[in-house]
Design a protein around this motif. Structure first.
Motif, PDB file in Angstrom:
ATOM      1  N   THR B 469       0.871  -1.176   0.000  1.00 50.89           N
ATOM      2  CA  THR B 469       0.000   0.000   0.000  1.00 50.89           C
ATOM      3  C   THR B 469       0.906   1.224   0.000  1.00 50.89           C
ATOM      4  O   THR B 469       2.105   1.130   0.292  1.00 50.89           O
ATOM      5  CB  THR B 469      -0.899   0.048   1.251  1.00 50.89           C
ATOM      6  OG1 THR B 469      -0.046   0.211   2.384  1.00 50.89           O
ATOM      7  CG2 THR B 469      -1.711  -1.228   1.395  1.00 50.89           C
ATOM      8  N   TYR B 470       0.323   2.375  -0.297  1.00 51.71           N
ATOM      9  CA  TYR B 470       1.151   3.576  -0.365  1.00 51.71           C
ATOM     10  C   TYR B 470       1.784   3.894   0.975  1.00 51.71           C
ATOM     11  O   TYR B 470       2.856   4.490   1.047  1.00 51.71           O
ATOM     12  CB  TYR B 470       0.342   4.749  -0.918  1.00 51.71           C
ATOM     13  CG  TYR B 470       0.253   4.658  -2.428  1.00 51.71           C
ATOM     14  CD1 TYR B 470       1.323   5.082  -3.213  1.00 51.71           C
ATOM     15  CD2 TYR B 470      -0.851   4.104  -3.063  1.00 51.71           C
ATOM     16  CE1 TYR B 470       1.281   4.962  -4.585  1.00 51.71           C
ATOM     17  CE2 TYR B 470      -0.912   3.982  -4.431  1.00 51.71           C
ATOM     18  CZ  TYR B 470       0.155   4.408  -5.202  1.00 51.71           C
ATOM     19  OH  TYR B 470       0.117   4.270  -6.559  1.00 51.71           O
ATOM     20  N   ALA B 471       1.120   3.449   2.055  1.00 53.95           N
ATOM     21  CA  ALA B 471       1.684   3.713   3.383  1.00 53.95           C
ATOM     22  C   ALA B 471       3.008   2.978   3.581  1.00 53.95           C
ATOM     23  O   ALA B 471       3.824   3.348   4.414  1.00 53.95           O
ATOM     24  CB  ALA B 471       0.679   3.281   4.451  1.00 53.95           C
ATOM     25  N   ASP B 472       3.233   1.888   2.782  1.00 54.49           N
ATOM     26  CA  ASP B 472       4.474   1.118   2.911  1.00 54.49           C
ATOM     27  C   ASP B 472       5.674   1.823   2.287  1.00 54.49           C
ATOM     28  O   ASP B 472       6.810   1.456   2.524  1.00 54.49           O
ATOM     29  CB  ASP B 472       4.329  -0.243   2.203  1.00 54.49           C
ATOM     30  CG  ASP B 472       3.320  -1.134   2.903  1.00 54.49           C
ATOM     31  OD1 ASP B 472       3.131  -0.941   4.118  1.00 54.49           O
ATOM     32  OD2 ASP B 472       2.737  -2.003   2.236  1.00 54.49           O
ATOM     33  N   ILE B 473       5.395   2.800   1.419  1.00 58.05           N
ATOM     34  CA  ILE B 473       6.505   3.422   0.683  1.00 58.05           C
ATOM     35  C   ILE B 473       7.198   4.429   1.597  1.00 58.05           C
ATOM     36  O   ILE B 473       6.575   5.379   2.079  1.00 58.05           O
ATOM     37  CB  ILE B 473       5.995   4.123  -0.585  1.00 58.05           C
ATOM     38  CG1 ILE B 473       5.268   3.107  -1.472  1.00 58.05           C
ATOM     39  CG2 ILE B 473       7.145   4.794  -1.330  1.00 58.05           C
ATOM     40  CD1 ILE B 473       4.570   3.727  -2.660  1.00 58.05           C
ATOM     41  N   PRO B 474       8.487   4.198   1.869  1.00 59.97           N
ATOM     42  CA  PRO B 474       9.183   5.138   2.759  1.00 59.97           C
ATOM     43  C   PRO B 474       9.423   6.468   2.046  1.00 59.97           C
ATOM     44  O   PRO B 474       9.991   6.499   0.961  1.00 59.97           O
ATOM     45  CB  PRO B 474      10.505   4.426   3.056  1.00 59.97           C
ATOM     46  CG  PRO B 474      10.689   3.472   1.925  1.00 59.97           C
ATOM     47  CD  PRO B 474       9.349   3.151   1.351  1.00 59.97           C
ATOM     48  N   ILE B 475       8.911   7.537   2.636  1.00 62.73           N
ATOM     49  CA  ILE B 475       9.118   8.858   2.029  1.00 62.73           C
ATOM     50  C   ILE B 475      10.007   9.669   2.963  1.00 62.73           C
ATOM     51  O   ILE B 475       9.605  10.010   4.084  1.00 62.73           O
ATOM     52  CB  ILE B 475       7.778   9.586   1.802  1.00 62.73           C
ATOM     53  CG1 ILE B 475       6.908   8.742   0.861  1.00 62.73           C
ATOM     54  CG2 ILE B 475       8.004  10.987   1.247  1.00 62.73           C
ATOM     55  CD1 ILE B 475       5.487   9.216   0.743  1.00 62.73           C
ATOM     56  N   PRO B 476      11.226   9.947   2.555  1.00 68.88           N
ATOM     57  CA  PRO B 476      12.120  10.706   3.441  1.00 68.88           C
ATOM     58  C   PRO B 476      11.611  12.130   3.647  1.00 68.88           C
ATOM     59  O   PRO B 476      10.957  12.693   2.774  1.00 68.88           O
ATOM     60  CB  PRO B 476      13.449  10.688   2.696  1.00 68.88           C
ATOM     61  CG  PRO B 476      13.122  10.344   1.284  1.00 68.88           C
ATOM     62  CD  PRO B 476      11.814   9.632   1.264  1.00 68.88           C
ATOM     63  N   LYS B 477      11.896  12.663   4.828  1.00 66.60           N
ATOM     64  CA  LYS B 477      11.519  14.062   5.126  1.00 66.60           C
ATOM     65  C   LYS B 477      12.283  14.988   4.199  1.00 66.60           C
ATOM     66  O   LYS B 477      13.466  14.783   3.939  1.00 66.60           O
ATOM     67  CB  LYS B 477      11.889  14.388   6.575  1.00 66.60           C
ATOM     68  CG  LYS B 477      10.767  14.199   7.563  1.00 66.60           C
ATOM     69  CD  LYS B 477      10.996  15.108   8.792  1.00 66.60           C
ATOM     70  CE  LYS B 477       9.834  14.983   9.742  1.00 66.60           C
ATOM     71  NZ  LYS B 477      10.134  14.068  10.852  1.00 66.60           N
TER      72      LYS B 477
END
Lengths: 107, 481
Positions: B469-477
């Protein structure tokens, strides 16, 4: 089915040492192919006289199974949503196999 | 996506080397995972029958079938966890190993990684080698031994090494016809390997049986000959065959070439150690022609230049199946020693008999590897318009032109011509392309080898990504402004 070698199908299967699996039918480019459980798609197609599976990208030269061990990728076919080396996939009753040129022509 | 599963040892390849290594490591108390892309253990040499096939009661199993069945039986009873039909497609520098199977991609994090991926077959290209119906000698053995199928009704068997006799006999046994056996080596070269057979009456006996069967069937054996071209002719092929010198170079004399009719060609010029994994992990490699070509540098116990990375079997230099099993066990003992589950004394005691077993078996394997080594004249004799890289249709002339115009090694060649860039990732053409470049840049070391790249086998993005799911994608600050 259409064969690219008119002398085929010839009896390439050798049953001297083994009892093959159950007879079954799968489909290559919409046409039925007789095979036996346990055979790879590549081998069953060879036995049915279907040697050409695709064409090379630059020259458009005919290509078929070559290494039969999943290394060379020459025998790629479509099975469902995936391109797979046909030498690495076992036949199954009703399995629908499509050659790359066949699917391309229908796209 | 789940976190990588930790374990002691991951073994890639379940041929004689990998399977024996896994068994030995398990018996030392290591947790072991054995991964192979094939449906069962045994590798190419002991490839099992398809599960749906049954051996006929009245047909005695070959020695290879017996050895393979014994190995598979032992594996089933051991505590080794095996994953067949699974491909290793990526390995990180921390040895994290990504494995793809029918259920998608999973990862393991072993403390040690043992590579026993065997070899791929080398074919020195000639016009027509890309025609459907022309297959490798190793491919023919798979058809005959596992699928119980002939490559054609009438087959030319060509190239070099012991597979020539094995394939020709397999064809006869299966009821097919062998048009001719075409061998680059001379009869004298074969005779010179005889001393390596000391103490192996079984191999002497098998070789004699093979020779007798060929003679009884009236199969011509053409020593110091090679296939020059395969052309479509009527329902089959015209196979142009001519003499070669000791280096494999075609001899150009009037009237020496003959065309043989056949409907299949099985051809192979020896085996090349599989170095996909060691190249990917940037291990140091060295070129040893008489062991198959480029191999990862390793000590006698299979330790490479990369900590935690071990190699065993023919992928560590061709020595044959019997030696591969012992080599696998030796490497497994080294893993156990290095991981601290074996003390030095026990290690030495267990290692000694394996070392002498390896030395005995490797003599014959090394002699065969010598027969199969790539010959310079065969490469020099490749015609200019012959396709060398099958995936990308790159010809010898295009390779030579790229080097003339400044490509200094095979990776520059790859960037300029796409040679070795296709779906096989250079496994099919790499050794010959390297030899072609080497002839102009001053040797194989200068020409180098294709840099290892992931994925090690073609995979689809959908398979690799799996369910997420999109929540799994790590998005760096984002960086503060």
């Amino acid at each position: 089915m259409t064969t690219d070698h008119p002398s085929f199908p010839i009896p390439l299967r050798s049953d001297a040492a083994v009892q093959r699996g159950a007879a079954l039918r799968f489909f290559m480019d919409g046409e039925p192919v007789e095979a036996f459980a346990g055979e790879s798609v590549a081998a069953a197609l060879m036995a049915a006289g279907r040697r050409t599976l695709r064409h090379s990208p630059r020259d458009g030269a005919p290509r078929g199974a070559f290494c039969l061990m999943g290394s060379c990728q020459e025998c790629l076919v479509w099975i469902g949503t995936r391109k797979q080396p046909s030498c690495q996939v076992a036949v199954a009753a009703g399995l629908e196999v499509e050659s790359l040129p066949w699917r391309e022509a229908r796209a | 996506m789940s976190a990588p599963v930790p374990l002691d040892l991951l073994v890639i390849g379940a041929g004689p080397a990998g399977a024996r290594a896994a068994l030995r490591a398990r018996s030392c108390g290591l947790s072991v995972l054995l991964v192979d892309e094939n449906p069962g253990a045994g590798g190419q040499v002991w490839r099992p029958l398809p599960a749906a096939f049954e051996r006929r009661g009245d047909a005695p199993p070959s020695p290879e079938a017996r050895d393979g069945d014994a190995l598979r039986h032992e594996l089933r009873r051991s505590g080794v966890k095996s994953l067949f039909g699974h491909k290793v497609w990526n390995i990180g520098s921390d040895l994290r190993t990504d494995v793809i199977g029918p259920d998608g991609s999973r990862s393991w994090h072993p403390r040690a990684l043992l590579v026993a991926t065997g070899t791929t077959e080398r074919v020195v290209p000639f016009p027509g080698w890309t025609l459907p119906g022309v297959i490798g000698l190793a491919a023919a053995t798979i058809l005959l031994k596992s699928q119980n199928m002939l490559p054609g009704r009438r087959t030319v068997v060509a190239g070099s090494g012991p597979l020539l006799l094995a394939v020709a006999n397999g064809i006869l046994k299966a009821g097919g016809e062998v048009a001719a056996v075409v061998d680059i080596a001379s009869r004298g070269e074969w005779l010179r390997t005889l001393p390596s057979l000391t103490g192996r009456p079984d191999l002497v006996w098998q070789g004699m049986q093979w020779q007798w069967r060929l003679r009884a069937a009236g199969v011509p054996v053409l020593y110091r000959h090679a296939v020059r071209a395969v052309e479509s002719a009527g329902n089959g092929f015209g196979v142009r065959i001519g003499p070669v010198d000791a280096s494999g170079r075609p001899l150009e004399r009037a009237g020496v070439e003959r065309v043989w009719q056949a409907d299949a060609v099985a051809v192979g010029h020896g085996l090349v150690p599989g170095t996909d994994v060691t190249r990917l992990l940037r291990a140091r490699h060295r070129f040893v022609r008489e062991r198959g070509g480029w191999i990862a540098q390793a000590d006698a116990d299979g330790r490479t230049s990369v900590p935690g990375l071990y190699i065993a079997g023919d992928g560590a230099g061709i020595a044959g199946a019997a030696a591969a099993g012992a080599h696998g066990e030796i490497a497994a003992l080294a893993c156990a020693l290095d991981l601290g589950v074996l003390d030095a004394g026990t290690h030495a005691r267990l290692r000694a008999p394996l070392a002498s077993q390896w030395a005995r078996s490797a003599r014959f394997g090394h002699a065969m590897a010598g027969l199969m080594a790539l010959r310079a004249g065969a490469v020099a004799g490749i015609a200019a318009d012959t396709v060398v890289c099958r995936c990308e249709d790159v010809t010898r002339a295009q390779i030579d032109a790229a080097v003339r115009e400044g490509a200094r090694d095979v990776n520059q060649l790859k960037a300029w011509t796409r040679c070795g860039m296709g779906p096989c990732q250079g496994r099919t053409c790499g050794d010959v392309a390297g030899a072609l470049v080497a002839a102009q840049v001053g040797g194989r070391e200068a020409a180098g080898f294709f840099t290892g790249r992931a994925p090690l086998r073609p995979v689809s993005l959908a398979e690799v990504a799996g369910e997420y799911t999109y929540a799994d994608i790590p998005i760096p600050k984002a960086a503060p402004l």
